[in-house]
Design a protein around this motif. Sequence first.
Motif, PDB file in Angstrom:
ATOM      1  N   GLU A 167      65.639  24.986  24.755  1.00  0.00           N
ATOM      2  CA  GLU A 167      65.865  26.194  25.134  1.00  0.00           C
ATOM      3  C   GLU A 167      65.469  26.568  26.792  1.00  0.00           C
ATOM      4  N   GLU A 168      66.916  27.060  27.247  1.00  0.00           N
ATOM      5  CA  GLU A 168      66.581  28.102  28.628  1.00  0.00           C
ATOM      6  C   GLU A 168      65.309  28.415  28.726  1.00  0.00           C
ATOM      7  N   LYS A 169      65.450  29.738  28.088  1.00  0.00           N
ATOM      8  CA  LYS A 169      63.977  30.834  28.133  1.00  0.00           C
ATOM      9  C   LYS A 169      62.773  29.984  27.563  1.00  0.00           C
ATOM     10  N   GLU A 170      63.143  28.741  26.855  1.00  0.00           N
ATOM     11  CA  GLU A 170      61.362  28.259  25.926  1.00  0.00           C
ATOM     12  C   GLU A 170      61.115  27.253  27.045  1.00  0.00           C
ATOM     13  N   CYS A 171      62.311  26.689  28.190  1.00  0.00           N
ATOM     14  CA  CYS A 171      61.667  25.749  28.399  1.00  0.00           C
ATOM     15  C   CYS A 171      60.241  25.943  29.843  1.00  0.00           C
ATOM     16  N   TRP A 172      59.253  26.285  29.331  1.00  0.00           N
ATOM     17  CA  TRP A 172      58.754  27.071  30.077  1.00  0.00           C
ATOM     18  C   TRP A 172      56.809  26.883  29.994  1.00  0.00           C
ATOM     19  N   ARG A 223      59.976  24.797  33.512  1.00  0.00           N
ATOM     20  CA  ARG A 223      59.838  25.492  34.689  1.00  0.00           C
ATOM     21  C   ARG A 223      58.055  26.220  34.044  1.00  0.00           C
TER      22      ARG A 223
END
Length: 164
Positions: free
Chosen positions: A93-98, A123
């Motif tokens: 998921e975009e917001k969790e991809c870090w 990220r």
Amino acid sequence: MAQRVLDILTERLPHAVLESGTYVGDEMALVSRDHLIEVLTLLRDDPELDFAMLSDLTVVDWLGQAPRFEVVYHLYSLRHKHRIRIKVGVPEEEKECWVPTATGLWHAAAWAEREAWDLYGVRFADHPDLRRILMYEEFVGHPLRKDYPQNARQPLIRRPDAPA
């Protein structure tokens, strides 16, 4: 000695290590993203471990699995001549991809993290200069992801310093 590294890691940070083991002589520990910097700091700063060198950082795309990505750190101790592989799972998921940046621990992480972000889209939180390193700024997507379209067309961007 490398098995001793895993023993020290699981003894001192049992809350951080999700899994550990050895495969073909290579020691590996899967750690929690929330405790990644704590683990890397222990590995670098403890005199018995002394992993002064980040020899590689990469990402593995496990398309269809959860978590989809794994960030993999290859560490080496120049003094003790042992190595270890640290892995951390990263959701798609975009917001969790870090994951948190390791640039505060090893300067070599700066370029490797930029490359991982550029090619996989993972990220690195608080990275001092997270921008593309191989692809041009207008490039859409991350080309080493397994779901990146094989025949994707990208905008043709003329470099400002290119001859007319």
